[in-house]
Design a protein around this motif. Structure first.
Motif, PDB file in Angstrom:
ATOM      1  N   SER A 266       0.830  -1.207   0.000  1.00 27.71           N
ATOM      2  CA  SER A 266       0.000   0.000   0.000  1.00 27.71           C
ATOM      3  C   SER A 266       0.863   1.255   0.000  1.00 27.71           C
ATOM      4  CB  SER A 266      -0.934   0.003   1.220  1.00 27.71           C
ATOM      5  OG  SER A 266      -1.800  -1.109   1.210  1.00 27.71           O
TER       6      SER A 266
ATOM      7  N   PHE B 207       0.727   3.967  -3.069  1.00 29.78           N
ATOM      8  CA  PHE B 207       0.344   5.356  -2.792  1.00 29.78           C
ATOM      9  C   PHE B 207       1.421   6.338  -3.268  1.00 29.78           C
ATOM     10  CE2 PHE B 207       0.554   9.062   0.048  1.00 29.78           C
ATOM     11  CZ  PHE B 207      -0.703   9.615  -0.194  1.00 29.78           C
TER      12      PHE B 207
ATOM     13  N   THR C 231      -6.149  -8.949   0.222  1.00 36.05           N
ATOM     14  CA  THR C 231      -7.208  -8.873   1.246  1.00 36.05           C
ATOM     15  C   THR C 231      -8.016 -10.163   1.329  1.00 36.05           C
ATOM     16  OG1 THR C 231      -8.733  -7.859  -0.345  1.00 36.05           O
ATOM     17  CG2 THR C 231      -7.398  -6.371   0.996  1.00 36.05           C
TER      18      THR C 231
ATOM     19  N   VAL D 125      -2.519  -5.351  -3.658  1.00 36.23           N
ATOM     20  CA  VAL D 125      -3.167  -4.980  -2.389  1.00 36.23           C
ATOM     21  C   VAL D 125      -4.602  -5.499  -2.347  1.00 36.23           C
ATOM     22  CG1 VAL D 125      -4.025  -3.036  -1.019  1.00 36.23           C
ATOM     23  CG2 VAL D 125      -1.725  -2.956  -1.994  1.00 36.23           C
TER      24      VAL D 125
ATOM     25  N   VAL E  62      -1.327  -1.868  -6.844  1.00 32.75           N
ATOM     26  CA  VAL E  62      -2.728  -1.706  -6.439  1.00 32.75           C
ATOM     27  C   VAL E  62      -3.462  -3.040  -6.543  1.00 32.75           C
ATOM     28  CG1 VAL E  62      -4.900  -0.538  -6.984  1.00 32.75           C
ATOM     29  CG2 VAL E  62      -2.744   0.722  -7.128  1.00 32.75           C
TER      30      VAL E  62
END
Length: 623
Positions: free
Chosen positions: A153, A157, A265, A261, A258
């Protein structure tokens, strides 16, 4: 499910049931005389007493965990995790290549002086170096999945943010933190995936996972090839904010992070990590998830997960503090400083060599014009790769044109008019500018060296540095070369995956590094661009087996509570090698190629011989 009242123990590769009259005996000490064992241990200088028992218990637990993973099977769950972690590893490969691809464009676009050039490459690798050690160590404390989610992450970012910032210092800051984030990918990914694999599958599938780093390089090369040279893919908000094509490329290269990530999850934490931290119920749930997912894929959903509850119960009984012991012997300690790091420097040096060869070939085609006199002429076309010396330009107009690698020496411009002129790599040296008007050009003080400007006007100058790839096929060629070099890794990846468990880690490591060193030595005889490209492909194809072997060996050498830390340390040393390679090779590439070639060859051959002395890990269980 097994009867919780039963007692089991590990012997000869099987879980055996203990008879009632044997329950009073300890598995670790059964059949041994304590005094003899202590005496023998003292004589040999090995741990004795309780320490010896703990090591034996840890070995038994590791063997039992190995049997449980085998019971869970290898199937859909491992392949799902394979592709998810592959995205994370792909992101690392992408970020390594992004640095080299955007470096020329970013430094030109942001008007970086020569003194600041090169900082981008070094600072990104420094961020990766710190990140590898930090995230690797943290994953041993906070968990593999959690740390991988956070570090990916951070990378996504700051990589995305870096495409929008305008200042070079801010851009460096963002890329440094992006490197810090992605630095944790390699140490965590291999530790994480290894803990879901049975011993007989580990070497092969960790090697297949390495292929995603190659895919990341191919993705970055293809995107750079398709995006960066298209100068028209840009927009501006006034003269202060410019968004050129290389920024679009940076955004596209953040997409794998991205995606990783989002996919992470849906993945569980490592059950081996859960057991290490005493979370036995959570470990059982993850193992059951693995088993059920694989059995459903095989068409056997009714098959019951016969996990041995006695194994979990024995953990609670043996370790009431919910912490499993982990042996930390002299071998593990010494490996923390073992010189087993990849030599990234050579890979970084190859593109520079090719660029210098291209520059030499470009310079050989320069057109020289001397003592020319041009009056009342309008220049409205591009001048490229030219030198004009002792020229006289009177009442000439330069309108809507471009100077590209053009140098004016000892020339005079009198009553001339410049409008909407862009200059790239062009300068006025020892020139005299008299009664000349400059409107909407990028010609300023930085373009003049030892020149005299008399009664001339500069108005509405272009702000920022001008960047263009119009008619610049060398940009396409550089990206295509990197694409070929990365694609050349594919055969080596396939060979290493198929032979890793058959030939052995150490043979693959040593043999690959020695062959890579030999191929590197023959660069000495490379005199053309095509020969250097061929040697780049050969080197990449031979060296990848060593990289894959090193990843597998490093994963298997360390116990669970130090696996991330050990891998992070080794990977941090790899990034340090990249920084040193940038500094050493970058300073020598324009002078001589003998020293970089001999240095790289020596390091590769020496590393291969040192690698053969590492402990064989092919039969190791994950302690």
């Amino acid at each position: 499910l097994a009867d919780p009242g039963q007692r089991y123990y590990y012997q000869d590769g099987q879980i055996q049931q203990r008879d009632d009259d044997e329950e009073g005996s300890s598995d670790a000490t059964e059949g041994h005389d304590d005094e003899d064992e202590i005496y023998e241990g003292e004589y040999q200088g090995v741990p004795t007493g309780l320490e010896k028992e703990k090591e034996v218990e840890e070995e038994e637990l590791a063997q039992q965990y190995e049997l449980i993973i085998q019971e869970c099977g290898h199937g859909r769950f491992q392949w799902q995790l394979f592709f998810v972690l592959g995205l994370a590893l792909m992101s690392d490969g992408v970020q390594v290549f992004v640095v080299g691809f955007v470096l020329p464009s970013a430094e030109t676009d942001m008007c970086v002086p020569n003194s600041g050039a090169g900082w981008l490459g070094s600072i990104v690798y420094l961020g990766m170096m710190v990140g590898a050690f930090f995230w690797g160590g943290l994953s041993d404390k906070a968990g593999r999945r959690q740390c991988l989610l956070i570090c990916m992450s951070v990378d996504a970012f700051f990589a995305f943010l870096s495409s929008f910032v305008q200042g070079y210092s801010t851009f460096l800051f963002c890329r440094m933190f992006s490197g810090f984030g992605i630095g944790g990918a390699v140490p965590i990914v291999f530790s994480y995936f290894a803990e879901f694999l049975a011993r007989e599958k580990r070497g092969e599938h960790l090697s297949w996972l390495c292929m995603f780093w190659m895919i990341g390089g191919i993705y970055a090369s293809a995107m750079a090839w398709a995006i960066i040279p298209h100068y028209g893919w840009s927009f501006s908000m006034g003269s202060a904010y410019q968004f050129h094509s290389w920024r679009v490329f940076v955004v596209v290269c953040a997409l794998p992070s991205v995606s990783a990530v989002v996919a992470l999850t849906f993945m569980p934490e490592s059950p081996r990590y859960y057991l290490e931290t005493g979370k036995h119920d959570e470990a059982w749930m993850v193992l059951k998830q693995i088993h059920d997912t694989n059995m459903r894929a095989r068409g056997e959903p009714e098959k019951v997960f016969t996990i041995w509850l006695t194994f979990l119960k024995s953990l609670h009984n043996k370790f009431p503090n919910n912490i499993c012991p982990s042996p930390h012997n002299a071998l593990t300690s010494s490996l923390m400083s073992y010189p087993v790091c990849r030599f990234y420097g050579l890979s970084v040096w190859f593109p520079d060599v090719i660029k210098h060869l291209q520059a030499d070939e470009y310079a050989s085609r320069v057109k020289i014009h001397s003592t020319e006199r041009i009056e009342d002429f309008t220049f409205n076309f591009t001048l490229e790769n030219q030198v004009h010396s002792n020229g006289l330009f009177i009442n000439d107009k330069f309108i809507g044109m471009k100077f590209k690698s053009v140098t004016f020496k000892d020339s005079t411009f009198q009553n001339c008019y410049f409008e909407d002129v862009t200059s790239v790599g062009s300068f006025f040296k020892n020139c005299t500018i008299i009664d000349t008007f400059f409107y909407n050009t990028d010609i300023d003080d930085s373009k003049f060296f030892g020149s005299l400007v008399v009664n001339s006007t500069f108005t509405h100058n272009k702000t920022g540095c001008q960047i263009t790839f119009d008619d610049d096929y060398s940009a396409y060629w550089v990206y295509f070369i990197n694409f070929l070099g990365t694609l050349a890794v594919l055969p080596g990846n396939i060979v290493s995956a198929l032979l890793m468990d058959k030939v052995g880690r150490l043979s693959m490591l040593g043999g690959s590094m020695v062959l890579s060193g030999i191929s590197c030595f023959f660069l000495w005889f490379g005199t053309s661009e095509s020969m250097m490209i061929a040697m780049l492909c050969l080197y990449n194809g031979l060296s990848i087996s060593a990289w894959n072997s090193l990843d597998v060996v490093t994963t298997e050498l360390y116990p669970t509570d130090r696996r991330g830390t050990g891998f992070g340390f080794c990977n941090a040393m790899c990034k340090l090698a990249a920084v040193l390679g940038n500094l050493i090779f970058g300073s020598l590439v324009g002078i001589t190629k003998a020293i970089p070639i001999l240095l790289a060859s020596g390091v590769l051959v020496s590393g291969g011989l040192v690698g053969l002395r590492l402990p064989d890990t092919r039969s190791n269980v994950l302690m």
